[in-house]
Design a protein around this motif. Structure first.
Motif, PDB file in Angstrom:
ATOM      1  N   VAL A   7       0.860  -1.181   0.000  1.00 40.39           N
ATOM      2  CA  VAL A   7       0.000   0.000   0.000  1.00 40.39           C
ATOM      3  C   VAL A   7       0.893   1.227   0.000  1.00 40.39           C
ATOM      4  O   VAL A   7       1.818   1.318   0.802  1.00 40.39           O
ATOM      5  CB  VAL A   7      -0.926   0.018   1.243  1.00 40.39           C
ATOM      6  CG1 VAL A   7      -1.792   1.262   1.251  1.00 40.39           C
ATOM      7  CG2 VAL A   7      -1.783  -1.231   1.275  1.00 40.39           C
ATOM      8  N   GLN A   9       1.120   5.728  -0.788  1.00 44.65           N
ATOM      9  CA  GLN A   9       0.426   7.002  -0.904  1.00 44.65           C
ATOM     10  C   GLN A   9       1.265   7.880  -1.814  1.00 44.65           C
ATOM     11  O   GLN A   9       2.483   7.934  -1.680  1.00 44.65           O
ATOM     12  CB  GLN A   9       0.272   7.648   0.473  1.00 44.65           C
ATOM     13  CG  GLN A   9      -0.479   8.952   0.447  1.00 44.65           C
ATOM     14  CD  GLN A   9      -0.686   9.511   1.833  1.00 44.65           C
ATOM     15  OE1 GLN A   9      -0.389   8.859   2.827  1.00 44.65           O
ATOM     16  NE2 GLN A   9      -1.197  10.705   1.904  1.00 44.65           N
ATOM     17  N   ALA A  98     -15.547  -0.442  -0.488  1.00 41.25           N
ATOM     18  CA  ALA A  98     -14.304  -0.638  -1.234  1.00 41.25           C
ATOM     19  C   ALA A  98     -14.558  -0.583  -2.740  1.00 41.25           C
ATOM     20  O   ALA A  98     -13.796   0.058  -3.480  1.00 41.25           O
ATOM     21  CB  ALA A  98     -13.664  -1.973  -0.854  1.00 41.25           C
ATOM     22  N   ALA A 101     -15.367   3.027  -3.653  1.00 38.18           N
ATOM     23  CA  ALA A 101     -14.160   3.858  -3.602  1.00 38.18           C
ATOM     24  C   ALA A 101     -13.294   3.622  -4.845  1.00 38.18           C
ATOM     25  O   ALA A 101     -12.724   4.571  -5.393  1.00 38.18           O
ATOM     26  CB  ALA A 101     -13.362   3.554  -2.334  1.00 38.18           C
ATOM     27  N   MET A 106     -10.748   6.677  -5.743  1.00 38.87           N
ATOM     28  CA  MET A 106     -10.086   6.988  -4.472  1.00 38.87           C
ATOM     29  C   MET A 106      -8.776   6.227  -4.310  1.00 38.87           C
ATOM     30  O   MET A 106      -7.920   6.618  -3.535  1.00 38.87           O
ATOM     31  CB  MET A 106     -11.014   6.683  -3.287  1.00 38.87           C
ATOM     32  CG  MET A 106     -12.331   7.446  -3.320  1.00 38.87           C
ATOM     33  SD  MET A 106     -12.117   9.211  -3.262  1.00 38.87           S
ATOM     34  CE  MET A 106     -11.557   9.439  -1.611  1.00 38.87           C
ATOM     35  N   PHE A 107      -8.633   5.118  -5.021  1.00 36.94           N
ATOM     36  CA  PHE A 107      -7.378   4.375  -5.004  1.00 36.94           C
ATOM     37  C   PHE A 107      -7.200   3.665  -6.342  1.00 36.94           C
ATOM     38  O   PHE A 107      -8.153   3.435  -7.075  1.00 36.94           O
ATOM     39  CB  PHE A 107      -7.310   3.377  -3.834  1.00 36.94           C
ATOM     40  CG  PHE A 107      -8.297   2.246  -3.893  1.00 36.94           C
ATOM     41  CD1 PHE A 107      -7.958   1.031  -4.467  1.00 36.94           C
ATOM     42  CD2 PHE A 107      -9.572   2.378  -3.341  1.00 36.94           C
ATOM     43  CE1 PHE A 107      -8.850  -0.020  -4.511  1.00 36.94           C
ATOM     44  CE2 PHE A 107     -10.472   1.335  -3.385  1.00 36.94           C
ATOM     45  CZ  PHE A 107     -10.123   0.130  -3.966  1.00 36.94           C
ATOM     46  N   PHE A 133      -1.525  -1.074  -4.057  1.00 36.25           N
ATOM     47  CA  PHE A 133      -2.673  -0.200  -3.886  1.00 36.25           C
ATOM     48  C   PHE A 133      -2.136   1.192  -3.593  1.00 36.25           C
ATOM     49  O   PHE A 133      -1.355   1.374  -2.657  1.00 36.25           O
ATOM     50  CB  PHE A 133      -3.554  -0.673  -2.721  1.00 36.25           C
ATOM     51  CG  PHE A 133      -4.291  -1.948  -3.014  1.00 36.25           C
ATOM     52  CD1 PHE A 133      -5.616  -1.926  -3.430  1.00 36.25           C
ATOM     53  CD2 PHE A 133      -3.663  -3.178  -2.874  1.00 36.25           C
ATOM     54  CE1 PHE A 133      -6.289  -3.101  -3.707  1.00 36.25           C
ATOM     55  CE2 PHE A 133      -4.333  -4.353  -3.149  1.00 36.25           C
ATOM     56  CZ  PHE A 133      -5.642  -4.311  -3.561  1.00 36.25           C
ATOM     57  N   ILE A 134      -2.555   2.163  -4.389  1.00 33.33           N
ATOM     58  CA  ILE A 134      -2.109   3.536  -4.185  1.00 33.33           C
ATOM     59  C   ILE A 134      -3.322   4.382  -3.835  1.00 33.33           C
ATOM     60  O   ILE A 134      -4.279   4.490  -4.613  1.00 33.33           O
ATOM     61  CB  ILE A 134      -1.411   4.109  -5.438  1.00 33.33           C
ATOM     62  CG1 ILE A 134      -0.188   3.259  -5.774  1.00 33.33           C
ATOM     63  CG2 ILE A 134      -1.016   5.563  -5.213  1.00 33.33           C
ATOM     64  CD1 ILE A 134       0.551   3.695  -7.004  1.00 33.33           C
ATOM     65  N   ARG A 135      -3.273   4.969  -2.644  1.00 37.83           N
ATOM     66  CA  ARG A 135      -4.348   5.853  -2.207  1.00 37.83           C
ATOM     67  C   ARG A 135      -4.153   7.200  -2.885  1.00 37.83           C
ATOM     68  O   ARG A 135      -3.092   7.808  -2.789  1.00 37.83           O
ATOM     69  CB  ARG A 135      -4.322   6.022  -0.692  1.00 37.83           C
ATOM     70  CG  ARG A 135      -5.536   6.757  -0.173  1.00 37.83           C
ATOM     71  CD  ARG A 135      -5.501   6.843   1.309  1.00 37.83           C
ATOM     72  NE  ARG A 135      -4.806   8.067   1.674  1.00 37.83           N
ATOM     73  CZ  ARG A 135      -4.450   8.382   2.893  1.00 37.83           C
ATOM     74  NH1 ARG A 135      -4.658   7.558   3.878  1.00 37.83           N
ATOM     75  NH2 ARG A 135      -3.854   9.529   3.134  1.00 37.83           N
ATOM     76  N   LEU A 136      -5.177   7.640  -3.582  1.00 36.72           N
ATOM     77  CA  LEU A 136      -5.104   8.905  -4.295  1.00 36.72           C
ATOM     78  C   LEU A 136      -5.740   9.999  -3.443  1.00 36.72           C
ATOM     79  O   LEU A 136      -6.757   9.770  -2.792  1.00 36.72           O
ATOM     80  CB  LEU A 136      -5.825   8.790  -5.643  1.00 36.72           C
ATOM     81  CG  LEU A 136      -5.320   7.664  -6.548  1.00 36.72           C
ATOM     82  CD1 LEU A 136      -6.204   7.533  -7.773  1.00 36.72           C
ATOM     83  CD2 LEU A 136      -3.878   7.906  -6.945  1.00 36.72           C
ATOM     84  N   THR A 137      -5.135  11.160  -3.445  1.00 32.13           N
ATOM     85  CA  THR A 137      -5.677  12.293  -2.696  1.00 32.13           C
ATOM     86  C   THR A 137      -5.955  13.423  -3.662  1.00 32.13           C
ATOM     87  O   THR A 137      -5.248  13.615  -4.652  1.00 32.13           O
ATOM     88  CB  THR A 137      -4.702  12.772  -1.607  1.00 32.13           C
ATOM     89  OG1 THR A 137      -3.446  13.059  -2.223  1.00 32.13           O
ATOM     90  CG2 THR A 137      -4.493  11.716  -0.544  1.00 32.13           C
TER      91      THR A 137
END
Length: 144
Positions: A7, A9, A98, A101, A106-107, A133-137
């Motif tokens: 994971v 970010q 999930a 999202a 969102m990811f 998994f890359i959490r996008l902001t």
């Protein structure tokens, strides 16, 4: 079946979580992304619900070790291992969240450096590559 998950970010040099091996309840070589997400959420919900929710008689301040402070400042989140919400996670709702999202962007999910964009895309698990998994902001601010 065992899969490897990382994971990350965006904007971070190092992954928020390093590589983890996750055991999912699936035996075939091919799986859709939607089914894979549901199985990962199922495993994570089961792990969360197994945690102890014992209340402490006295609220003690849990101060992190000095070597742990750098990790806290890098991730931007200070967590001390306390669980304040005593409710168990709802598997059905977590799986729906999930999937929603992912659909909302969102990811992002990568398998062997290839981005998976369609929930119905078939993934070959026999290759045993790492899932990322890359959490996008979203950027805050305006053009005014």
């Amino acid at each position: 079946m065992e899969i490897i998950v990382t994971v990350k970010q965006l904007g971070k040099k190092h992954p928020v979580l390093s590589e983890h091996k996750i055991q999912i309840a699936y035996d075939n070589a091919g799986i859709s992304l939607e089914n894979l997400l549901q199985l990962i959420v199922q495993q994570q919900v089961a792990a969360f619900n197994e945690k102890s929710f014992e209340l402490e008689d006295e609220d003690e301040t849990k101060i992190p070790q000095h070597n742990y402070l750098n990790i806290l400042t890098d991730t931007g989140k200070a967590g001390f291992g306390s669980i304040y919400n005593l409710k168990k996670a709802d598997l059905q709702k977590a799986q729906e969240n999930a999937i929603q999202a992912f659909q909302d962007g969102m990811f992002a999910v990568f398998y062997n450096d290839e981005q998976l964009e369609d929930l119905h895309q078939t993934i070959d698990l026999s290759a045993q590559h790492t899932f990322t998994f890359i959490r996008l902001t979203f950027l805050a601010g305006s053009y005014w």
